[in-house]
Design an enzyme around this catalytic site. Structure first.
Site, mmCIF file in Angstrom:
data_model
loop_
_atom_site.group_PDB
_atom_site.id
_atom_site.type_symbol
_atom_site.label_atom_id
_atom_site.label_comp_id
_atom_site.label_asym_id
_atom_site.label_seq_id
_atom_site.Cartn_x
_atom_site.Cartn_y
_atom_site.Cartn_z
ATOM 1 N N GLU A 122 0.817 -1.209 0.000
ATOM 2 C CA GLU A 122 0.000 0.000 0.000
ATOM 3 C C GLU A 122 0.853 1.263 0.000
ATOM 4 O O GLU A 122 1.868 1.333 0.683
ATOM 5 C CB GLU A 122 -0.901 0.011 1.234
ATOM 6 C CG GLU A 122 -1.679 -1.272 1.349
ATOM 7 C CD GLU A 122 -3.009 -1.108 2.019
ATOM 8 O OE1 GLU A 122 -3.327 0.000 2.466
ATOM 9 O OE2 GLU A 122 -3.730 -2.113 2.097
ATOM 10 N N CYS A 148 3.316 8.536 0.879
ATOM 11 C CA CYS A 148 3.631 7.702 2.035
ATOM 12 C C CYS A 148 3.978 6.302 1.510
ATOM 13 O O CYS A 148 3.176 5.666 0.837
ATOM 14 C CB CYS A 148 2.442 7.670 2.991
ATOM 15 S SG CYS A 148 2.712 6.629 4.430
ATOM 16 N N CYS A 155 4.128 -6.180 9.024
ATOM 17 C CA CYS A 155 5.118 -5.663 9.972
ATOM 18 C C CYS A 155 5.244 -6.646 11.131
ATOM 19 O O CYS A 155 4.251 -7.238 11.561
ATOM 20 C CB CYS A 155 4.716 -4.289 10.504
ATOM 21 S SG CYS A 155 6.022 -3.548 11.522
ATOM 22 N N CYS A 159 2.918 -3.358 17.238
ATOM 23 C CA CYS A 159 2.358 -2.298 18.067
ATOM 24 C C CYS A 159 0.851 -2.551 18.177
ATOM 25 O O CYS A 159 0.185 -2.826 17.180
ATOM 26 C CB CYS A 159 2.639 -0.935 17.443
ATOM 27 S SG CYS A 159 4.401 -0.675 17.193
ATOM 28 N N CYS A 162 -1.902 -0.614 15.978
ATOM 29 C CA CYS A 162 -1.649 -0.443 14.535
ATOM 30 C C CYS A 162 -2.259 -1.590 13.737
ATOM 31 O O CYS A 162 -2.027 -2.758 14.033
ATOM 32 C CB CYS A 162 -0.141 -0.382 14.311
ATOM 33 S SG CYS A 162 0.319 -0.401 12.573
ATOM 34 N N LEU A 260 7.531 7.615 19.464
ATOM 35 C CA LEU A 260 7.705 7.534 20.922
ATOM 36 C C LEU A 260 6.432 6.962 21.559
ATOM 37 O O LEU A 260 6.451 5.935 22.219
ATOM 38 C CB LEU A 260 8.032 8.927 21.473
ATOM 39 C CG LEU A 260 8.238 9.023 22.966
ATOM 40 C CD1 LEU A 260 9.447 8.209 23.418
ATOM 41 C CD2 LEU A 260 8.388 10.486 23.409
ATOM 42 N N ASN A 337 -6.006 6.653 14.837
ATOM 43 C CA ASN A 337 -6.972 6.329 13.787
ATOM 44 C C ASN A 337 -7.560 4.964 14.077
ATOM 45 O O ASN A 337 -6.826 3.981 14.140
ATOM 46 C CB ASN A 337 -6.272 6.296 12.417
ATOM 47 C CG ASN A 337 -5.850 7.685 11.991
ATOM 48 O OD1 ASN A 337 -6.646 8.620 12.004
ATOM 49 N ND2 ASN A 337 -4.588 7.841 11.639
ATOM 50 N N CYS A 380 -2.489 7.071 9.065
ATOM 51 C CA CYS A 380 -1.410 6.386 9.787
ATOM 52 C C CYS A 380 -1.925 5.134 10.475
ATOM 53 O O CYS A 380 -2.932 5.183 11.171
ATOM 54 C CB CYS A 380 -0.870 7.266 10.917
ATOM 55 S SG CYS A 380 0.003 8.674 10.357
#
Ligand code: SAH
Ligand code: SF4
Length: 405
Positions: A122, A148, A155, A159, A162, A260, A337, A380
């Site tokens: 993407e 982007c 990944c 996290c 995400c 962070l 988001n 994001c």
């Protein structure tokens, strides 16, 4: 198959943070022979194999990286004989292609870009302001836009907030696939390098510093061959310490952003299990090694998760922490988001403003990032491959079934 382990950069983590997952480099790519993604030295070596003088490399490189020609047959500044012989040997340009486009009400576009083995990745285009018009309102077709870019398919960092993390890691992208996303999008929008201002953010799917070599090869191609200034590029990392230390040594590099996302290790560990490997102090020590250019600032991203890391005490703690970094820096606040089946809430708008004000009060420049393309899952942390295509029946499609659009 290469397994990520803790002795190299490629630590791959699942929920507990201990399990190791395979990180696949593009399988079978050597048999495919794409030219897009090779740097000039590699292109020269290929030309020499065909007894063609290396000085022709400039013509080939320009055709691929400046003129964005997609078919070797159209590179007419090379002889027909050479083009035919290259094609017979399996060489092709191999620019990744856009297979699906989702358009947001705010002008953002999200693309699925297909790779040589039938995977999709993407990429997002965010036009600035009036989308295609000059800032002064005259219709010049002038762009100041941001692309982007993804660095991996999926990944491994996991996290908790995400959506990309839900994919797990499928594989690393090659340098050609990373730089190719940019060129495919530039071509779609008929961007003129040198006239239009283009910013690149390596903040799409994946952790760039877990695919360090391909990512940096792509950066060098984009700077030296495509012609985008490194000062217009920013890479974001979740905090892969060895990657930050290597990055600090690079003569040509984008600006650095660190995710962070929390003001202390306890909260950060809950939302970013990678903190157990490299805690905040390790990150701060590593970023201090990065030599900043004149006027350059480090960026610290802070995703605000309602009730988790958005209290004013967190802003005070983050302010204290960031003042100790002792380098020019700013904070980008990103309102979380939302994604399906995720146990977080968006903070209320007044809390976001108060958090920003408190950081500023503590002497830290803080900006609230405008969410882009939320309605098409382009914002994001929302990038998650939604369609699998199979373009090459000889290569396996990795087992992945999307569970929501
Ligand atoms: N892997 C890199 C770059 C891609 S993520 C990194 O983590 O830095 C880019 C940014 O999006 C990171 O700052 C990350 O913290 C943020 N992000 C991830 N999921 C998000 C979500 N659901 N809402 C808002 N920001 C998110
Ligand atoms: Fe990976 Fe970045 Fe998402 Fe974390 S926020 S899972 S590092 S893409």
């Amino acid at each position: 198959m290469r397994y990520a382990d803790t002795t190299e950069i490629g630590v791959a983590m699942t929920s507990g943070g201990e399990n190791l997952l395979p990180i696949l480099d593009a399988p079978g790519i050597e048999r495919m022979r794409p030219l897009f993604g090779l740097h000039n030295q590699q292109l020269s070596e290929i030309l020499q194999e065909f007894s063609v003088s290396a000085y022709r490399v400039g013509q080939l490189s320009r055709a691929i990286y400046r003129n964005w020609i997609e078919d070797l047959a159209d590179v007419t500044n090379l002889s027909k004989d050479l083009r035919d012989r290259l094609t017979q040997a399996g060489y092709h340009i191999g620019l990744p292609s856009i297979v699906e486009t989702y358009k947001s009400v705010d002008g953002t576009e999200r693309y699925l870009i297909s790779t040589y083995d039938g995977q999709t990745v993407e990429t997002v285009w965010m036009p600035e302001g009036d989308d295609g018009e000059a800032g002064d309102g005259s219709e010049t077709g002038y762009h100041d836009s941001t692309i982007c870019v993804s660095s991996q398919i999926g990944c491994a960092v996991n996290c908790q907030f995400c959506l990309t993390a839900k994919l797990g890691i499928i594989r690393n992208l090659t340098a050609g696939e990373i730089a190719g996303q940019v060129v495919a999008v530039l071509k779609r929008h008929a961007v003129q390098i040198g006239r239009d201002r283009i910013n690149l953010v390596f903040m799409g799917m994946g952790e760039p510093f877990l695919n360090y070599d391909a990512f940096m090869d792509a950066v060098r191609l984009l700077v030296h061959e495509v012609g985008i200034a490194e000062s217009r590029m920013t890479v974001s990392t979740s905090g892969i310490m060895p990657g930050i230390l290597r990055f600090a040594q690079e003569p040509v590099r984008p600006k650095l952003a660190i995710s962070l996302n929390a003001s202390n290790d306890k909260v950060r560990e809950q939302i970013m299990p990678i903190t157990r490997k490299w805690d905040i102090q390790h990150l701060v020590n590593a970023v201090r090694q990065v030599p900043l250019r004149s006027k350059e600032k480090l960026t610290f991203e802070y995703v605000l998760l309602g009730g988790v890391n958005d209290q004013l005490s967190h802003a005070d703690e983050a302010g204290k922490l960031l003042r100790r970094v002792g380098r020019p820096l700013k904070v980008n606040l990103i309102v979380w988001n939302p994604g399906p089946h995720m146990p977080y809430d968006m903070p209320p708008p007044h809390r976001v403003m108060e958090f920003q004000a408190r950081l500023k009060h503590n002497g830290i420049p803080a900006f609230i990032r405008r969410p882009r393309g939320r309605d098409i899952y382009a914002a994001c942390g929302q990038l998650k491959r939604t369609v699998a295509v199979r373009t090459n029946p000889l290569l396996p499609v990795f087992p992945f079934l999307p569970d929501e659009p």
